[in-house]
Design an enzyme around this catalytic site. Sequence first.
Site, PDB file in Angstrom:
ATOM      1  N   ASN A 160       0.998  -1.110  -0.073  1.00 26.24           N
ATOM      2  CA  ASN A 160       0.135  -0.033  -0.164  1.00 26.24           C
ATOM      3  C   ASN A 160       0.836   1.375   0.047  1.00 26.24           C
ATOM      4  OD1 ASN A 160      -2.090   1.415   0.159  1.00 26.24           O
ATOM      5  ND2 ASN A 160      -2.653   1.297   2.280  1.00 26.24           N
ATOM      6  N   GLU A 190       1.321  -2.892  -5.040  1.00 26.50           N
ATOM      7  CA  GLU A 190       0.903  -1.879  -4.567  1.00 26.50           C
ATOM      8  C   GLU A 190       1.954  -0.778  -4.358  1.00 26.50           C
ATOM      9  OE1 GLU A 190      -3.283   0.372  -3.271  1.00 26.50           O
ATOM     10  OE2 GLU A 190      -2.755  -1.851  -2.484  1.00 26.50           O
ATOM     11  N   ASP A 228      -1.694 -10.332  -3.840  1.00 28.35           N
ATOM     12  CA  ASP A 228      -3.153  -9.706  -3.666  1.00 28.35           C
ATOM     13  C   ASP A 228      -3.922  -9.937  -4.865  1.00 28.35           C
ATOM     14  OD1 ASP A 228      -5.147  -8.463  -2.996  1.00 28.35           O
ATOM     15  OD2 ASP A 228      -4.370  -6.362  -2.869  1.00 28.35           O
ATOM     16  N   ASN A 279      -7.388 -10.012  -4.248  1.00 31.18           N
ATOM     17  CA  ASN A 279      -8.430  -9.268  -4.126  1.00 31.18           C
ATOM     18  C   ASN A 279      -9.845 -10.334  -4.436  1.00 31.18           C
ATOM     19  OD1 ASN A 279      -8.227  -6.586  -3.378  1.00 31.18           O
ATOM     20  ND2 ASN A 279      -7.059  -5.990  -5.335  1.00 31.18           N
ATOM     21  N   HIS A 301      -2.259  -4.516   4.613  1.00 31.13           N
ATOM     22  CA  HIS A 301      -2.034  -6.091   4.602  1.00 31.13           C
ATOM     23  C   HIS A 301      -0.998  -6.586   5.716  1.00 31.13           C
ATOM     24  CE1 HIS A 301      -4.093  -6.460   0.456  1.00 31.13           C
ATOM     25  NE2 HIS A 301      -3.880  -5.264   0.611  1.00 31.13           N
TER      26      HIS A 301
END
Length: 260
Positions: free
Chosen positions: A10, A36, A149, A151, A249
């Site tokens: 992130n 990310e 990830d 999702n 995360h």
Amino acid sequence: MLRIISLNLNGIRSAWSKGVLPWTVAQQADIVCLQELKAQLPDLTPEMQQPDGMHAFYHCAEKKGYSGVGIWSRQAPDRVVAGFDGGEFDAEGRYLRADFGNLSVISLYLPSGSSSPERQEAKFRFLDVFFPHLQQLRAEGREVVLCGDWNIAHQEIDLKNWKSNQKNSGFLPEERVWLSRLFAEQGWVDVYRRLHPATTDACYTWWSNRGQAWAKNVGWRIDYQIATPGIAAAAQASTIYKEQRFSDHAPLTVDYAFPA
């Protein structure tokens, strides 16, 4: 033993300020897959571009402050491939592959559809084009570990509030069926679930920043290491690290009895 870590940062600069590099070095990981990044190469410090004792590779999104994936490895890979089909999603920096002998490790960041119906449609487009790509990967006859990830929470045990999320992106029936087909039709293995087939609350890897999701452990398991059967069968241990927070995360670590 081969230790692989997957972590959605992130934002690499944010996670860096929270000590992600010292923690990673202390884990003695062989390969670290990052998602990310929210940065482009000129945004990265020299230390980010060449982290302590590791080779570093990045596939950044063309859009600033968005998406992006990376791989750190102790051993120099034989080959690195950024992107998987030359289509719309390669420009978003969602796929980076590194080959080591007969092993391929891929850092993967699937689109999220939670922000708008348009992004959910983009997510479905990604799933449509990525399924045949995964079939091609299997056909190469290599051992492959796809870290990242995804999702998507696959089963009811993979998120706290599954009943209220059945119409929400990340737990839609179509998304879950797509993952089930991956396992049933192509033979991919969810490594964490192979080692921990019934774990519920302890399995989560992501918590919303809304409300008190982290404090109440209202989480989702959306970060996976999904592998070909050979290396999946060599998985010895899998842990989710929650003692320290680098992003929304948690890092997912798997140890494989596989030549490092």
